[in-house]
Design an enzyme around this catalytic site. Structure first.
Site, PDB file in Angstrom:
ATOM      1  N   LYS A 142      16.495   6.198  10.663  1.00 34.75           N
ATOM      2  CA  LYS A 142      16.524   6.772   9.322  1.00 34.75           C
ATOM      3  C   LYS A 142      17.822   7.532   9.053  1.00 34.75           C
ATOM      4  O   LYS A 142      18.288   7.601   7.904  1.00 34.75           O
ATOM      5  CB  LYS A 142      15.317   7.681   9.116  1.00 34.75           C
ATOM      6  CG  LYS A 142      13.999   6.918   9.022  1.00 34.75           C
ATOM      7  CD  LYS A 142      14.017   5.888   7.894  1.00 34.75           C
ATOM      8  CE  LYS A 142      12.652   5.264   7.656  1.00 34.75           C
ATOM      9  NZ  LYS A 142      12.668   4.254   6.571  1.00 34.75           N
ATOM     10  N   TYR A 198      12.865   6.582  15.625  1.00 35.70           N
ATOM     11  CA  TYR A 198      12.668   6.531  14.174  1.00 35.70           C
ATOM     12  C   TYR A 198      13.715   7.395  13.463  1.00 35.70           C
ATOM     13  O   TYR A 198      14.289   6.982  12.456  1.00 35.70           O
ATOM     14  CB  TYR A 198      11.257   7.010  13.858  1.00 35.70           C
ATOM     15  CG  TYR A 198      10.909   7.026  12.391  1.00 35.70           C
ATOM     16  CD1 TYR A 198      10.726   5.844  11.683  1.00 35.70           C
ATOM     17  CD2 TYR A 198      10.731   8.233  11.710  1.00 35.70           C
ATOM     18  CE1 TYR A 198      10.387   5.855  10.343  1.00 35.70           C
ATOM     19  CE2 TYR A 198      10.388   8.252  10.375  1.00 35.70           C
ATOM     20  CZ  TYR A 198      10.215   7.068   9.692  1.00 35.70           C
ATOM     21  OH  TYR A 198       9.885   7.085   8.356  1.00 35.70           O
ATOM     22  N   ARG A 221       0.838  -1.192   0.000  1.00 36.38           N
ATOM     23  CA  ARG A 221       0.000   0.000   0.000  1.00 36.38           C
ATOM     24  C   ARG A 221       0.872   1.240   0.000  1.00 36.38           C
ATOM     25  O   ARG A 221       2.091   1.171   0.114  1.00 36.38           O
ATOM     26  CB  ARG A 221      -0.916   0.005   1.223  1.00 36.38           C
ATOM     27  CG  ARG A 221      -0.176  -0.045   2.556  1.00 36.38           C
ATOM     28  CD  ARG A 221      -1.144  -0.088   3.723  1.00 36.38           C
ATOM     29  NE  ARG A 221      -0.455  -0.195   5.008  1.00 36.38           N
ATOM     30  CZ  ARG A 221      -1.066  -0.116   6.187  1.00 36.38           C
ATOM     31  NH1 ARG A 221      -2.372   0.065   6.232  1.00 36.38           N
ATOM     32  NH2 ARG A 221      -0.377  -0.228   7.307  1.00 36.38           N
ATOM     33  N   ASN A 225      11.700   0.077   0.938  1.00 34.23           N
ATOM     34  CA  ASN A 225      10.657   1.038   1.292  1.00 34.23           C
ATOM     35  C   ASN A 225      10.000   0.728   2.631  1.00 34.23           C
ATOM     36  O   ASN A 225       9.534   1.634   3.314  1.00 34.23           O
ATOM     37  CB  ASN A 225       9.597   1.068   0.194  1.00 34.23           C
ATOM     38  CG  ASN A 225       8.360   1.824   0.630  1.00 34.23           C
ATOM     39  OD1 ASN A 225       8.367   3.046   0.746  1.00 34.23           O
ATOM     40  ND2 ASN A 225       7.282   1.092   0.886  1.00 34.23           N
ATOM     41  N   VAL A 230      10.822  -7.942   6.910  1.00 36.29           N
ATOM     42  CA  VAL A 230      12.074  -7.304   6.507  1.00 36.29           C
ATOM     43  C   VAL A 230      13.105  -7.264   7.633  1.00 36.29           C
ATOM     44  O   VAL A 230      14.287  -7.017   7.379  1.00 36.29           O
ATOM     45  CB  VAL A 230      11.839  -5.883   5.964  1.00 36.29           C
ATOM     46  CG1 VAL A 230      10.981  -5.922   4.718  1.00 36.29           C
ATOM     47  CG2 VAL A 230      11.227  -4.976   7.033  1.00 36.29           C
TER      48      VAL A 230
END
Length: 254
Positions: free
Chosen positions: A163, A159, A19, A95, A69
């Site tokens: 990243k 997070y 999605r 992704n 993942v």
């Protein structure tokens, strides 16, 4: 033009393809001619994406592979599925990621810290190890990072740290894999109101108008999955053969 952006004969893996941004990436790569392996934890979502791509019948074929993942074993199986089904591996798009928990770092549960790093950062490490063993010269890897990897957001330190790690992995891998003819780049999306983002921020569609006014983006709108997909297409196509190790801020602003 097809010589610059066409992907005929190429095989791509896209994680988080069920999605939102991942679905948009998988769809556009297939439209450009690539055969695509759609990966995610939710089988029903990636099955739907693959069926839509195949139903459009306008480019490459699509299959799906249920994948965690954060699992080295699952990533190896995903890479091998591309080889078994299509005979090669040229493109890998990392992704999948995210976090639904917002908390100050000193109050963040340890298990959430570990989970967030595994899904957002460990997954890139595992995927590259699996992909590079099977990828030919001319391959391209794109890692989806985030503006949070460069800009601090209170409540999202876990997070942001993950990243930020993706950005540095991208630079290091570009240097290490250059001799093999493999390019590695990253995209740092801004605000794209996908279902996952809405859930993470507890927002509804009617909240986005006031948010857009608050952000005052020069581009005049929020992002879409297609915006990110178009940048991915550039980064994996012959048009960007001289680009590697870059982290592109794609956010409708400076």
């Amino acid at each position: 033009m097809d010589n610059l952006f066409g992907l005929e004969g190429k095989v791509a893996v896209v994680t988080g393809a069920g999605r939102g941004i991942g679905e948009g990436i998988a769809t556009l790569l297939a439209e450009a001619g690539a055969d695509v392996v759609c990966a995610a934890r939710s089988t029903d979502q990636i099955e739907r994406t693959a069926k839509a791509i195949n139903g459009a019948n306008s480019g490459g074929r699509a299959i799906f592979q249920q994948t965690d993942v954060s699992s080295d074993t699952d990533m190896e199986a995903l890479a091998q599925r591309a080889i078994d089904e299509f005979g090669r591996l040229d493109i890998w798009v990392n992704n999948a990621g995210g976090s639904l928990v917002s908390a100050p770092l000193t109050q963040l549960p340890v298990e959430e810290w570990e989970k967030t790093l595994a899904v957002n950062l460990g997954s890139v490490f595992y995927s590259v190890r699996a992909a590079v063993k099977r990828m030919t010269s001319g391959g391209a890897i794109v890692n989806i990072s985030s503006l949070a990897g460069q800009d601090p957001f209170p409540g999202s330190g876990h997070y942001s740290a993950a990243k930020a790690g993706v950005i540095m992995l991208t630079k290091t891998l570009a240097l290490e894999l250059g001799e093999q003819g493999i390019r590695v780049n990253a995209i740092l999306p801004g605000f794209v109101p996908t279902d996952t983002v809405k859930q993470a921020l507890s927002m509804k569609d009617e909240d986005f108008g006031p948010l857009l006014e608050q952000l005052n983006l020069p581009a005049g709108r929020l992002g879409t999955p297609q915006d990110i997909a178009a940048c991915v297409l550039y980064l994996v196509s012959p048009a960007s053969e001289w680009m590697t190790g870059q982290s592109i801020r794609l956010a409708g602003t400076v």
